[in-house]
Scaffold this active site. Structure first.
Site, PDB file in Angstrom:
ATOM      1  CG  ASP A 159     -23.608 -11.171  -4.362  1.00 23.87           C
ATOM      2  OD1 ASP A 159     -22.653 -11.897  -4.570  1.00 23.87           O
ATOM      3  OD2 ASP A 159     -24.459 -11.122  -4.464  1.00 23.87           O
ATOM      4  N   GLY A 182     -21.370 -24.428  -3.693  1.00 27.65           N
ATOM      5  CA  GLY A 182     -22.336 -23.757  -3.965  1.00 27.65           C
ATOM      6  C   GLY A 182     -21.700 -22.166  -5.823  1.00 27.65           C
ATOM      7  CD  GLN A 183     -16.840 -21.489  -8.891  1.00 32.71           C
ATOM      8  OE1 GLN A 183     -16.538 -22.811  -8.545  1.00 32.71           O
ATOM      9  NE2 GLN A 183     -16.127 -20.237  -9.242  1.00 32.71           N
ATOM     10  CG  HIS A 232     -16.975 -15.466  -7.053  1.00 34.63           C
ATOM     11  ND1 HIS A 232     -17.057 -16.347  -7.824  1.00 34.63           N
ATOM     12  CD2 HIS A 232     -17.978 -15.484  -5.881  1.00 34.63           C
ATOM     13  CE1 HIS A 232     -17.686 -16.989  -7.640  1.00 34.63           C
ATOM     14  NE2 HIS A 232     -18.372 -16.365  -6.385  1.00 34.63           N
ATOM     15  CG  LEU A 233     -11.465 -14.540  -2.514  1.00 35.15           C
ATOM     16  CD1 LEU A 233     -10.360 -13.353  -1.353  1.00 35.15           C
ATOM     17  CD2 LEU A 233     -11.641 -16.144  -1.570  1.00 35.15           C
ATOM     18  CG  HIS A 234     -18.987 -14.593  -1.954  1.00 34.30           C
ATOM     19  ND1 HIS A 234     -20.474 -14.504  -2.319  1.00 34.30           N
ATOM     20  CD2 HIS A 234     -19.799 -15.714  -2.160  1.00 34.30           C
ATOM     21  CE1 HIS A 234     -21.188 -15.140  -2.975  1.00 34.30           C
ATOM     22  NE2 HIS A 234     -20.029 -16.164  -3.340  1.00 34.30           N
ATOM     23  CG  ASN A 252     -19.983 -20.942  -2.409  1.00 35.07           C
ATOM     24  OD1 ASN A 252     -19.392 -20.993  -0.698  1.00 35.07           O
ATOM     25  ND2 ASN A 252     -21.005 -19.291  -2.644  1.00 35.07           N
TER      26      ASN A 252
HETATM   27  P1  DGP Z   1     -21.342 -17.963  -6.262  1.00 33.99           P
HETATM   28  O1  DGP Z   1     -22.484 -18.945  -5.619  1.00 33.99           O
HETATM   29  O2  DGP Z   1     -20.053 -18.140  -4.679  1.00 33.99           O
HETATM   30  O3  DGP Z   1     -20.738 -18.285  -7.138  1.00 33.99           O
HETATM   31  O4  DGP Z   1     -21.622 -16.441  -6.081  1.00 33.99           O
HETATM   32  C1  DGP Z   1     -22.017 -15.403  -7.130  1.00 33.99           C
HETATM   33  C2  DGP Z   1     -22.616 -14.911  -6.692  1.00 33.99           C
HETATM   34  O5  DGP Z   1     -22.527 -13.216  -7.697  1.00 33.99           O
HETATM   35  C3  DGP Z   1     -23.474 -14.883  -5.775  1.00 33.99           C
HETATM   36  O6  DGP Z   1     -23.463 -14.240  -4.936  1.00 33.99           O
HETATM   37  C4  DGP Z   1     -24.361 -13.034  -7.178  1.00 33.99           C
HETATM   38  C5  DGP Z   1     -23.132 -12.252  -7.631  1.00 33.99           C
HETATM   39  N1  DGP Z   1     -23.530 -12.263  -9.095  1.00 33.99           N
HETATM   40  C6  DGP Z   1     -23.964 -12.750  -9.726  1.00 33.99           C
HETATM   41  N2  DGP Z   1     -23.484 -11.593 -11.476  1.00 33.99           N
HETATM   42  C7  DGP Z   1     -23.698 -10.916 -10.732  1.00 33.99           C
HETATM   43  C8  DGP Z   1     -23.755  -9.620 -11.716  1.00 33.99           C
HETATM   44  O7  DGP Z   1     -23.522  -9.261 -12.852  1.00 33.99           O
HETATM   45  N3  DGP Z   1     -22.769  -8.709 -11.034  1.00 33.99           N
HETATM   46  C9  DGP Z   1     -22.455  -8.756  -9.472  1.00 33.99           C
HETATM   47  N4  DGP Z   1     -22.111  -7.714  -9.552  1.00 33.99           N
HETATM   48  N5  DGP Z   1     -22.852  -9.833  -8.867  1.00 33.99           N
HETATM   49  C10 DGP Z   1     -23.484 -10.634  -9.709  1.00 33.99           C
END
Ligand code: DGP
Length: 115
Positions: free
Chosen positions: A31, A94-95, A101-103, A88
């Protein structure tokens, strides 16, 4: 597939990402804005908007994503101490990126309930 979806673009190799695992169906990468010492995102290559958009025909894909999360967590050394897998969904969930995506979060104790 979506032309301007950031995670589709990462999947196609058009945007850089620190990929830790990948196969034909899915990938795991770090992330950009980590919320824990280890913070990975596990995504399908196919554009699916969220967990809520999964169909019964996506059963194998959904299981594949969970198993990839588990494999990535093991390779990152998170299994013994424990870790968290969270998705999320939608605005109140909170998405912020509309590609499923799974965190995978680990490397510190997690609190509950989440904010
Ligand atoms: P969510 O809030 O659950 O939709 O999480 C989205 C996540 O994606 C957030 O933790 C930041 C990450 N993220 C957003 N843009 C990028 C990107 O361009 N590259 C990477 N590696 N992560 C990203």
């Amino acid at each position: 597939m979506s032309d301007d979806c950031v995670f589709c673009r990462i999947s196609r190799g058009e945007l850089p990402a620190k990929i830790v695992l990948e196969d034909e169906e899915a990938l795991a990468f770090r992330d950009l804005n980590p919320q824990a010492p280890t913070h990975l995102l596990v995504i399908p290559r196919r554009h699916v908007e969220s967990v809520d958009a999964l169909e019964p025909s996506d059963q194998a894909l959904a299981g594949h994503l969970l198993l990839l999360a588990r494999k990535a967590a093991r390779e990152e050394g998170l299994s013994e101490a424990g870790y968290r897998v969270v998705a999320n969904i939608g605005s109140e969930g909170g998405q912020t990126v509309a590609h499923l995506h799974l965190h995978v979060l680990g490397g510190r104790p997690m609190s509950w309930p989440p904010g």
